[in-house]
Design an enzyme around this catalytic site. Sequence first.
Site, PDB file in Angstrom:
ATOM      1  N   ASP A  41     -64.598 110.116  46.507  1.00  0.00           N
ATOM      2  CA  ASP A  41     -64.043 111.698  46.778  1.00  0.00           C
ATOM      3  C   ASP A  41     -64.327 112.628  45.579  1.00  0.00           C
ATOM      4  O   ASP A  41     -64.474 112.028  44.547  1.00  0.00           O
ATOM      5  CB  ASP A  41     -62.594 111.701  47.293  1.00  0.00           C
ATOM      6  N   ASP A  73     -48.565 108.012  52.007  1.00  0.00           N
ATOM      7  CA  ASP A  73     -48.529 108.104  53.633  1.00  0.00           C
ATOM      8  C   ASP A  73     -49.739 107.284  54.236  1.00  0.00           C
ATOM      9  O   ASP A  73     -50.043 107.585  55.446  1.00  0.00           O
ATOM     10  CB  ASP A  73     -48.806 109.716  54.125  1.00  0.00           C
ATOM     11  N   HIS A 109     -52.974 107.102  53.398  1.00  0.00           N
ATOM     12  CA  HIS A 109     -54.184 107.711  53.309  1.00  0.00           C
ATOM     13  C   HIS A 109     -55.234 106.797  52.157  1.00  0.00           C
ATOM     14  O   HIS A 109     -54.753 106.506  51.279  1.00  0.00           O
ATOM     15  CB  HIS A 109     -54.318 109.194  53.004  1.00  0.00           C
ATOM     16  N   GLU A 161     -56.276 111.988  55.194  1.00  0.00           N
ATOM     17  CA  GLU A 161     -55.256 112.063  55.420  1.00  0.00           C
ATOM     18  C   GLU A 161     -54.773 111.555  56.646  1.00  0.00           C
ATOM     19  O   GLU A 161     -55.473 111.284  57.857  1.00  0.00           O
ATOM     20  CB  GLU A 161     -54.706 113.633  55.109  1.00  0.00           C
TER      21      GLU A 161
END
Length: 266
Positions: free
Chosen positions: A72, A141, A143, A148
Amino acid sequence: MRLIPLTTAEQVGKWAARHIVNRINAFKPTANRPFVLGLPTGGTPMTTYKALVEMHKAGQVSFKHVITFNMDEYVGLPKEHPESYYSFMHRNFFDHVDIPAENINLLNGNALDIDAECRQYEEKIRSYGKIHLFMGGVGNDGHIAFNEPASSLASRTRIKTLTHDTRVANSRFFDNDVNQVPKYALTVGVGTLLDAEEVMILVLGSQKALALQAAVEGCVNHMWTISCLQLHPKAIMVCDEPSTMELKVKTLRYFNELEAENIKGL
């Protein structure tokens, strides 16, 4: 899925680096048949990059015939910014090994046509056949990359809006000022990751414990994108002791017994 239960972050880094080196050396890459490696950024892989650089300097591995694709990149952050992933990768890894500049592939978060940039990235990955080993981390979380919660498990490289929690977590790299953290990023998709021959995810710290539990003991669920690894034929989770605190005792015991021979000598 394999779970490699270790004690410290340093051990996780050493195990992951050793696994990467073994895979590269067993592949015996050449200019016409390179090894394709997917790479992450952030705090989690730092011990792995340090160990890889040490192994390279010791003559145990060469990256001359390795092609890399990063997961990314922030959108709108200048390439030369110290917290761009371009800068991170060069500072912590690329500048210390023998990988040719033309073998390095990073998303351009400042491309004039973002959709074309993402499409071309996918096409370039496909031009090599597949990524042989994709290393990554996981967010609190669940991801992976910047996929996400609620990301499609079939998603490809695209632009994503970062959640507030992710931006807060990353603000430690931006003088603890969340307003400096970009709101958007380009990221490989969950489907892109699942296309890799092997996926290795590093998990460090008690704040990642619920994500690890979701990945190993939970159901496949787009709210925990890390759970997609249950669908992968060759997935590895390499974790330190604090990250396992939410796993069942019998789950941890099972993997400790299963991987006993593979965690020696760290």
